[in-house]
Design an enzyme around this catalytic site. Structure first.
Site, PDB file in Angstrom:
ATOM      1  N   ASP A 133       0.705  -1.397  -0.136  1.00 18.13           N
ATOM      2  CA  ASP A 133       0.064   0.071   0.067  1.00 18.13           C
ATOM      3  C   ASP A 133       0.983   1.074  -0.092  1.00 18.13           C
ATOM      4  OD1 ASP A 133      -2.404   1.494  -0.145  1.00 18.13           O
ATOM      5  OD2 ASP A 133      -2.673   1.464   2.039  1.00 18.13           O
ATOM      6  N   LYS A 135       2.083   4.661  -1.087  1.00 18.44           N
ATOM      7  CA  LYS A 135       1.655   5.775  -1.776  1.00 18.44           C
ATOM      8  C   LYS A 135       2.182   7.267  -0.937  1.00 18.44           C
ATOM      9  CE  LYS A 135      -2.667   5.087   0.949  1.00 18.44           C
ATOM     10  NZ  LYS A 135      -4.129   4.915   1.059  1.00 18.44           N
ATOM     11  N   ASN A 138       1.334   7.526   2.686  1.00 23.31           N
ATOM     12  CA  ASN A 138       2.024   6.623   3.732  1.00 23.31           C
ATOM     13  C   ASN A 138       3.535   6.933   3.772  1.00 23.31           C
ATOM     14  OD1 ASN A 138      -0.226   5.339   4.501  1.00 23.31           O
ATOM     15  ND2 ASN A 138      -0.189   3.656   2.886  1.00 23.31           N
ATOM     16  N   ASP A 151       2.724   2.978   8.038  1.00 21.58           N
ATOM     17  CA  ASP A 151       1.528   1.959   7.806  1.00 21.58           C
ATOM     18  C   ASP A 151       1.843   0.749   7.149  1.00 21.58           C
ATOM     19  OD1 ASP A 151      -1.132   1.258   7.521  1.00 21.58           O
ATOM     20  OD2 ASP A 151      -1.747   3.108   6.694  1.00 21.58           O
ATOM     21  N   THR A 174      -4.362   0.779  -2.831  1.00 21.47           N
ATOM     22  CA  THR A 174      -5.314   1.958  -2.931  1.00 21.47           C
ATOM     23  C   THR A 174      -5.507   2.090  -4.569  1.00 21.47           C
ATOM     24  OG1 THR A 174      -4.345   2.943  -1.271  1.00 21.47           O
ATOM     25  CG2 THR A 174      -5.265   4.552  -2.933  1.00 21.47           C
TER      26      THR A 174
END
Length: 456
Positions: A133, A135, A138, A151, A174
């Site tokens: 995840d 991005k 994060n 995260d 995401t």
């Protein structure tokens, strides 16, 4: 609202940094050394019965094995009856997303952040961890302008890879950052999808917007699957070529981490400038070992029997408290399985160690079991003819609580079950700490802790 006072007598909690559906993050200060930290507060009642329980277990497990300058460090985990507190490194600069939202970065600055990102991601992969995840939301920035990956709630480890195809299959991430192979639902390589997400991040940093974007989710997924994106004219030719390799829709031909760190665009300036040729090998393999705190880990390192006998209470911390705390069972993190004969049994007690040993001795004498004291807080139990051999080890958990661990050391399982479970264990029931009988302010938790840091 938040009451004044120190959390667990260790942290002065201050302003709210952010909040979500199940948790809030506060700035806090370590009373002992003045260090600023971020404390993520999770309401256990709100996550029981949801898949977030597994995310929390995974995040604790993964962060416990990672030490890297570009990964947010988890210092410790505290718990009381109703809440879990993640005490983490505080990144003063906030989210990278907030910075790029104000305007695109130069290629030089983008390269600096991307090099640090790849250093962290490569380090994770070398330890069998896949973020899944990645991005800008994060990615945090510290006071020195260095990137910090955070995260890990959706991360995966090698144990989750299916043996039949060697791939991961859980759909997560995401939408704008997911790799095309995830959309096919046929399994994917965790390292390859992280590289794809890193490519999206690099594009966002240098362009100021997403490469694949559409108000219609299915239309966006079609663009991702086909790899349809255009680079703005201000990007250099080397960067455009590099992005093409990162955002290759075919995972088999997509660039790897090892290839990334050797790419001409990537190698300009930054981390390679001062490190010399040997740094290519050490770029993400054990690139940060100094200051590692072994007592943080909730999984003890392998050791021989003598080391085991002399192990100190420093090897246990609040991870064990969470395992026994009502409302959220994290015991699987510590035992590896639920077989009490193979992995032993643990319970928390508020009784002094000498009182516990005295009670064990009395129970053993009544069952014709010999007690042999090996160390100050370790005793061996031996039944008639050696058909039952067990070890009891007592470790200090907090100032008021201890963890009592009982493990089978010899004999057969039938005798172990008969002697330990039927004869000894029932007589020790009064020693077991029951959190339901102790308000949060009494033992091992701050006074009024359920209200001290409110999670609504």
């Amino acid at each position: 609202m938040m009451d004044k006072g120190a959390l667990f007598g260790k942290y002065e909690v201050g302003r709210l940094l952010g909040c979500g559906a199940f948790a809030k993050v506060y700035y806090a200060r370590n009373i002992k050394n003045g260090q600023g930290v971020a404390i993520k507060v999770i309401n256990k009642k709100k996550i029981v019965g949801t898949n977030l329980m597994s995310n929390i277990k995974r995040e604790i497990s993964i962060l416990g094995r990672l030490r890297h300058p570009n990964i947010v460090r988890l210092y410790e985990v505290l718990a009381c009856k109703t809440k879990i507190y993640f005490v983490m490194e505080f990144a003063k600069g906030g989210e990278l997303f907030a910075k790029v939202a104000k305007g695109r970065f130069s290629e030089e600055l983008s390269r600096k952040y991307f090099q640090q990102l790849i250093s962290a991601v490569g380090y994770c992969h070398s330890r069998g961890v896949y973020h899944r995840d990645l991005k800008p939301e994060n990615l945090l920035v510290d006071e020195n302008g260095n990137l910090k990956v955070t995260d890990f709630g959706l991360s995966a480890v090698n144990d989750q890879i299916r043996p039949d195809d060697g791939l991961l299959h859980t759909l997560c991430g995401t939408p704008a950052y997911v790799a095309p192979e995830i959309l096919t639902k046929k399994g994917y390589d965790g390292a390859k999808i992280d590289v794809w997400s890193c490519g999206i991040i690099l594009y966002v940093l240098t362009a100021g917007y997403l490469p694949f974007n559409d108000p219609n989710l299915m239309a966006m997924y079609k663009k991702i699957y086909k790899g349809e994106f255009k680079c703005p004219k201000w990007m250099s030719s080397d960067l455009k070529r590099f992005l093409g390799r990162l955002l290759d829709t075919n995972p088999k031909t997509r660039i790897t981490i090892d290839e990334i760190i050797r790419d001409p665009w990537f190698k300009k300036g930054g981390l390679f400038k001062e490190k010399g040729p040997e740094f290519e090998f050490s770029f993400y393999h054990d690139c940060y070992c100094e200051g590692m705190d072994d007592k943080f880990y909730f999984v003890k390192p392998d050791h021989d029997e003598e080391d085991e006998a002399s192990s100190s209470s420093s090897s246990l911390n609040a991870f064990d408290l969470i395992a026994f705390s009502s409302g959220l069972d994290l015991s699987g993190l510590f035992n590896g399985s639920l077989n009490p004969i193979v992995d032993g049994e643990k319970f928390i007690s508020a009784s002094p160690a000498d009182k516990i040993i005295e009670s064990i001795t009395e129970a053993a004498n009544s069952a014709d079991v010999k007690v042999c004291k090996r160390k100050e807080f370790i005793v061996d139990l031996e039944g008639p003819n050696g058909n039952f051999v067990a070890r009891v080890e007592i470790n200090q958990l907090t100032d008021d609580l201890v963890v009592v661990e009982v493990k089978k050391k010899g004999g057969d399982s039938d005798h172990y079950n008969n002697i330990w479970k039927k004869k000894l264990k029932p007589k020790l029931a009064d020693l077991v700490y029951d959190s339901e009988l102790h308000p949060a302010g009494e033992i091992g938790a701050p006074e009024n802790s359920s209200d001290q840091v409110s999670v609504e």
